[in-house]
Scaffold this motif. Sequence first.
Motif, mmCIF file in Angstrom:
data_model
loop_
_atom_site.group_PDB
_atom_site.id
_atom_site.type_symbol
_atom_site.label_atom_id
_atom_site.label_comp_id
_atom_site.label_asym_id
_atom_site.label_seq_id
_atom_site.Cartn_x
_atom_site.Cartn_y
_atom_site.Cartn_z
ATOM 1 N N THR A 39 11.716 1.818 4.916
ATOM 2 C CA THR A 39 10.681 2.523 5.661
ATOM 3 C C THR A 39 9.312 2.022 5.246
ATOM 4 O O THR A 39 9.086 1.659 4.085
ATOM 5 N N VAL A 40 8.401 1.991 6.198
ATOM 6 C CA VAL A 40 6.997 1.653 5.956
ATOM 7 C C VAL A 40 6.181 2.799 6.512
ATOM 8 O O VAL A 40 6.255 3.107 7.711
ATOM 9 N N GLU A 41 5.405 3.441 5.658
ATOM 10 C CA GLU A 41 4.727 4.673 6.059
ATOM 11 C C GLU A 41 3.377 4.794 5.361
ATOM 12 O O GLU A 41 2.905 3.868 4.717
ATOM 13 N N GLY A 42 2.747 5.953 5.526
ATOM 14 C CA GLY A 42 1.422 6.165 4.945
ATOM 15 C C GLY A 42 0.332 5.801 5.927
ATOM 16 O O GLY A 42 0.404 6.175 7.114
ATOM 17 N N LEU A 43 -0.657 5.049 5.466
ATOM 18 C CA LEU A 43 -1.814 4.718 6.292
ATOM 19 C C LEU A 43 -1.516 3.516 7.182
ATOM 20 O O LEU A 43 -2.061 2.418 7.031
ATOM 21 N N VAL A 44 -0.601 3.735 8.136
ATOM 22 C CA VAL A 44 -0.238 2.695 9.094
ATOM 23 C C VAL A 44 -0.295 3.283 10.500
ATOM 24 O O VAL A 44 -0.117 4.480 10.698
ATOM 25 N N GLU A 105 -8.547 2.246 6.284
ATOM 26 C CA GLU A 105 -8.772 2.876 4.980
ATOM 27 C C GLU A 105 -7.696 2.530 3.952
ATOM 28 O O GLU A 105 -7.797 2.911 2.780
ATOM 29 N N ALA A 106 -6.641 1.809 4.356
ATOM 30 C CA ALA A 106 -5.583 1.419 3.419
ATOM 31 C C ALA A 106 -6.105 0.373 2.447
ATOM 32 O O ALA A 106 -6.699 -0.631 2.855
ATOM 33 N N ARG A 107 -5.879 0.604 1.160
ATOM 34 C CA ARG A 107 -6.349 -0.304 0.105
ATOM 35 C C ARG A 107 -5.221 -0.747 -0.829
ATOM 36 O O ARG A 107 -5.355 -1.747 -1.525
ATOM 37 N N HIS A 108 -4.130 0.004 -0.879
ATOM 38 C CA HIS A 108 -3.068 -0.256 -1.846
ATOM 39 C C HIS A 108 -1.702 -0.195 -1.166
ATOM 40 O O HIS A 108 -1.505 0.567 -0.216
ATOM 41 N N VAL A 109 -0.771 -0.996 -1.693
ATOM 42 C CA VAL A 109 0.615 -0.976 -1.246
ATOM 43 C C VAL A 109 1.464 -0.419 -2.382
ATOM 44 O O VAL A 109 1.415 -0.910 -3.510
ATOM 45 N N TRP A 110 2.249 0.611 -2.086
ATOM 46 C CA TRP A 110 3.191 1.167 -3.053
ATOM 47 C C TRP A 110 4.575 0.647 -2.698
ATOM 48 O O TRP A 110 5.015 0.734 -1.549
ATOM 49 N N LEU A 111 5.276 0.107 -3.683
ATOM 50 C CA LEU A 111 6.626 -0.417 -3.506
ATOM 51 C C LEU A 111 7.585 0.456 -4.296
ATOM 52 O O LEU A 111 7.474 0.573 -5.515
ATOM 53 N N GLU A 112 8.550 1.069 -3.622
ATOM 54 C CA GLU A 112 9.436 2.038 -4.264
ATOM 55 C C GLU A 112 10.893 1.593 -4.168
ATOM 56 O O GLU A 112 11.390 1.265 -3.095
ATOM 57 N N GLY A 113 11.567 1.576 -5.327
ATOM 58 C CA GLY A 113 12.978 1.266 -5.375
ATOM 59 C C GLY A 113 13.828 2.512 -5.266
ATOM 60 O O GLY A 113 13.344 3.645 -5.404
ATOM 61 N N ALA A 114 15.123 2.313 -5.055
ATOM 62 C CA ALA A 114 16.040 3.451 -4.896
ATOM 63 C C ALA A 114 16.578 3.961 -6.222
ATOM 64 O O ALA A 114 17.245 4.997 -6.251
ATOM 65 N N ASP A 115 16.308 3.273 -7.330
ATOM 66 C CA ASP A 115 16.869 3.696 -8.615
ATOM 67 C C ASP A 115 16.158 4.940 -9.141
ATOM 68 O O ASP A 115 14.949 5.102 -8.996
ATOM 69 N N ARG A 116 16.934 5.807 -9.759
ATOM 70 C CA ARG A 116 16.425 7.056 -10.330
ATOM 71 C C ARG A 116 17.081 7.269 -11.690
ATOM 72 O O ARG A 116 18.222 6.865 -11.926
ATOM 73 N N GLY A 117 16.332 7.914 -12.609
ATOM 74 C CA GLY A 117 16.898 8.178 -13.925
ATOM 75 C C GLY A 117 15.873 8.731 -14.880
ATOM 76 O O GLY A 117 14.815 9.240 -14.465
ATOM 77 N N TYR A 127 11.563 4.350 -9.596
ATOM 78 C CA TYR A 127 10.791 3.160 -9.960
ATOM 79 C C TYR A 127 9.785 2.851 -8.861
ATOM 80 O O TYR A 127 10.146 2.638 -7.703
ATOM 81 N N LEU A 128 8.515 2.820 -9.241
ATOM 82 C CA LEU A 128 7.415 2.636 -8.300
ATOM 83 C C LEU A 128 6.388 1.687 -8.897
ATOM 84 O O LEU A 128 6.038 1.808 -10.074
ATOM 85 N N LYS A 129 5.923 0.730 -8.094
ATOM 86 C CA LYS A 129 4.827 -0.152 -8.480
ATOM 87 C C LYS A 129 3.818 -0.192 -7.344
ATOM 88 O O LYS A 129 4.145 0.097 -6.189
ATOM 89 N N ASP A 130 2.590 -0.550 -7.673
ATOM 90 C CA ASP A 130 1.566 -0.674 -6.633
ATOM 91 C C ASP A 130 0.784 -1.959 -6.833
ATOM 92 O O ASP A 130 0.648 -2.464 -7.944
ATOM 93 N N LEU A 131 0.248 -2.491 -5.727
ATOM 94 C CA LEU A 131 -0.568 -3.686 -5.739
ATOM 95 C C LEU A 131 -1.705 -3.514 -4.737
ATOM 96 O O LEU A 131 -1.560 -2.792 -3.748
ATOM 97 N N PRO A 132 -2.839 -4.172 -4.975
ATOM 98 C CA PRO A 132 -3.890 -4.161 -3.950
ATOM 99 C C PRO A 132 -3.363 -4.724 -2.635
ATOM 100 O O PRO A 132 -2.595 -5.694 -2.623
ATOM 101 N N LEU A 133 -3.754 -4.121 -1.529
ATOM 102 C CA LEU A 133 -3.221 -4.502 -0.222
ATOM 103 C C LEU A 133 -3.458 -5.978 0.074
ATOM 104 O O LEU A 133 -2.542 -6.683 0.514
ATOM 105 N N VAL A 179 4.685 2.226 1.031
ATOM 106 C CA VAL A 179 3.654 3.181 1.439
ATOM 107 C C VAL A 179 2.298 2.498 1.331
ATOM 108 O O VAL A 179 1.989 1.878 0.303
ATOM 109 N N LEU A 180 1.494 2.619 2.374
ATOM 110 C CA LEU A 180 0.113 2.160 2.320
ATOM 111 C C LEU A 180 -0.782 3.362 2.051
ATOM 112 O O LEU A 180 -0.630 4.413 2.683
#
Length: 313
Positions: A39-44, A105-117, A127-133, A179-180
């Motif tokens: 899924t791609v969501e947020g400020l899109v 207004e989108a400035r950042h990309v959040w990348l989320e994996g399916a792993d949990r623990g 598991y979540l990481k972010d990078l400048p858009l 997520v943007l």
Amino acid sequence: MIRTDPETPDLYLTPVEDVFIRNHLGPHPRFDPDSWSLTVEGLVERPLRLDFRTFQGLPQTRFTAVHECFGNPLRPEVPTRAVTNLEWAGVPLAAVLELAGPRPEARHVWLEGADRGDFAGESGVGYLKDLPLDQAGAEVVLTHTMNGEPLRPDHGYPVRAVAPRMFGTNSVKWLTRIVLAAERPEHLFTTRLYTRVLPGERESRPAREKDVSSKLLTPRDGRHVPVGVCELAGYAWSSTEVAAVEVAVDDADWQPAELDRRGPDPSWQRFRFRYDLAPGPHRIRCRATDSAGRVQPLTGDRNAVHEITVVAG
């Protein structure tokens, strides 16, 4: 096909079975391609849900890049030497973002994996990481193959992000959500771990771009070698091109090694140095300098110079 350097037995591409595996959150997720979606969501403008067949039908790219573990986020200054060089194939993140239409207004990309623990005292964390858009759109590829074969479950099957110039922590496995956003996310793996203060700075920053580093691979550490001229060889890498590698044997001065050019892909670069070894034990070190002028430190940091010992006789 795995390619080897013609002058040594060391591999230019790391065999998949030799690639290091780092999981933060326990057993990895298992997916059937028919049930996976992104899924791609947020400020899109146009939120997306892509199934695997649709994803594979998007524009593809193929490249070779160094894949390096940053190390234990609780001990960020300890060297790991966990590094590989791999051929990836997948869909540029830019192609997916174009379909979704980032809002102004989108400035950042959040990348989320399916792993949990559980990790570092937190329970049920993902598991979540972010990078400048701008950076993510220019560099990140959503990959589905490694060295020409589908990703294996331990390596993020069916799709993982790969940020070629960055440490492996930014290459999110088992990717299921993008997520943007206008801001960075406050999260265990974004603002609390995988941060560091670089030399000469005071403020902590995310662990993103690779350090300049090098590793001796020939001869292997601890080996016995013949007396006489020996080829000392290995690989060097950075977030940018490596400009020089030096080798020091025992207490002798640093001397320049022969260094291959990097080429268009952010892969590692082979270096070679011939030295006449006298009988007995020898200490051998290598250090790299990149095109940004960064030099490997002798000690005290995660990319401190690599050292091996051999015995000639």
